[in-house]
Design an enzyme around this catalytic site. Structure first.
Site, PDB file in Angstrom:
ATOM      1  N   ASP A  59       7.397  16.610 -10.543  1.00  0.00           N
ATOM      2  CA  ASP A  59       7.747  17.492 -11.666  1.00  0.00           C
ATOM      3  C   ASP A  59       8.591  16.765 -12.708  1.00  0.00           C
ATOM      4  O   ASP A  59       8.286  16.797 -13.918  1.00  0.00           O
ATOM      5  CB  ASP A  59       8.506  18.729 -11.165  1.00  0.00           C
ATOM      6  N   HIS A 107      -5.138   8.077  -2.807  1.00  0.00           N
ATOM      7  CA  HIS A 107      -4.297   6.992  -2.300  1.00  0.00           C
ATOM      8  C   HIS A 107      -3.151   6.665  -3.252  1.00  0.00           C
ATOM      9  O   HIS A 107      -1.995   6.509  -2.843  1.00  0.00           O
ATOM     10  CB  HIS A 107      -5.157   5.753  -2.049  1.00  0.00           C
ATOM     11  N   ALA A 118      -2.298 -11.008  -2.047  1.00  0.00           N
ATOM     12  CA  ALA A 118      -1.023 -11.233  -1.365  1.00  0.00           C
ATOM     13  C   ALA A 118      -0.780 -12.715  -1.088  1.00  0.00           C
ATOM     14  O   ALA A 118       0.361 -13.131  -0.867  1.00  0.00           O
ATOM     15  CB  ALA A 118      -0.978 -10.450  -0.055  1.00  0.00           C
ATOM     16  N   VAL A 164       3.418 -14.088  -5.782  1.00  0.00           N
ATOM     17  CA  VAL A 164       3.277 -12.672  -5.446  1.00  0.00           C
ATOM     18  C   VAL A 164       4.225 -12.334  -4.305  1.00  0.00           C
ATOM     19  O   VAL A 164       4.308 -13.068  -3.320  1.00  0.00           O
ATOM     20  CB  VAL A 164       1.824 -12.353  -5.036  1.00  0.00           C
ATOM     21  N   SER A 207       0.226  -0.295   2.408  1.00  0.00           N
ATOM     22  CA  SER A 207       0.096   0.431   1.134  1.00  0.00           C
ATOM     23  C   SER A 207       1.377   1.160   0.779  1.00  0.00           C
ATOM     24  O   SER A 207       1.636   1.418  -0.403  1.00  0.00           O
ATOM     25  CB  SER A 207      -1.042   1.457   1.213  1.00  0.00           C
TER      26      SER A 207
END
Length: 242
Positions: A19, A46, A166, A171, A225
């Site tokens: 919100d 996802h 990765a 990274v 994830s």
């Protein structure tokens, strides 16, 4: 300003946990590089779950790791299939993020093998210099963007190792631990094929509390994830502080 590269952000614009994010107009841009449209809220869930790890603001329930950041929501992944084109989508999305002034990219995505076996990567390709997605991620980092990426969920599979991007030397690859800091068995392992330590860091990705479009209350889920955005939000706080 955090750019989130993912497979879609189903119903994120109507989820109660976001919100304040939308009321304060902190989603600065959206683009779907798969379907070539601005609407990223009608695809896979996802990205909404990933975003909740950073941007949720529900006192006494979940406050994400970067609840006051600004966000760019970019769909680069076609969740229904796995083809090399998605790495090129990732590259174009990273260019978009750079053009918009993103400080951080969170990418809870990884590529190893594809529906078309002729496109498959090998572990030898995980050397930080070969895969298109990795080249793009390192280029983004060279422009000053901190690229935070899931290490992958291949720890229990025949692949075992980290995926693209990765493996990039610039990274920040994030593995997963549980609430007791034990490394999650599913979390992809290193080293990179040229012998570098990967993943670089780990965050809670086993039994991670988050929101999805299908639950009004927080739920627990597993995956790098989710450890990646937990870490990306922390990176945002550190970057702002320093």
């Amino acid at each position: 300003l955090i750019a989130v590269l993912d497979a879609g952000f189903l119903s994120a614009n109507t989820m109660a946990c976001f919100d304040s994010l939308f009321q304060q107009n902190r989603v600065l841009a959206t683009w779907d590089f798969v379907d070539h449209e601005t609407d990223v809220y009608n695809d896979h869930y996802h990205g909404a779950a990933v975003l909740s790890c950073m941007a949720s603001f529900v006192p006494d329930s979940i406050i994400g790791t970067a609840p006051h950041a600004q966000y760019i929501l970019l769909r680069s992944e076609d969740a229904g299939t796995e083809y090399l084109i998605e790495e090129y989508n990732w590259a174009v999305a990273a260019e978009f993020a750079d053009s918009a002034g993103a400080d951080i990219i969170n990418s809870s995505l990884g590529y190893t093998e594809f529906n078309d076996p002729t496109q498959n990567h090998t572990y030898a390709d995980m050397n930080g210099n070969t895969a298109p997605g990795t080249i793009a991620a390192d280029k983004a980092a060279s422009k000053g963007i901190i690229v935070v990426n899931s290490a992958g969920n291949e720890g229990n599979s025949n692949w075992n190792y980290i995926g693209v991007p990765a493996d990039g030397d610039s990274v920040l690859a994030v593995g997963a631990v549980d609430e007791n800091t034990n490394y999650a068995s599913f979390s992809s392992n290193g080293p990179s094929s040229d012998g570098r330590v990967k993943p670089d860091v780990a965050a809670r990705g086993q039994n991670t509390w988050l929101y999805t479009p299908f639950n009004t209350q927080p739920v627990m889920a597993n995956g790098t994830s989710f450890s990646s955005p937990v870490m990306a939000g922390a990176v945002a706080c550190l970057r702002q502080a320093w």
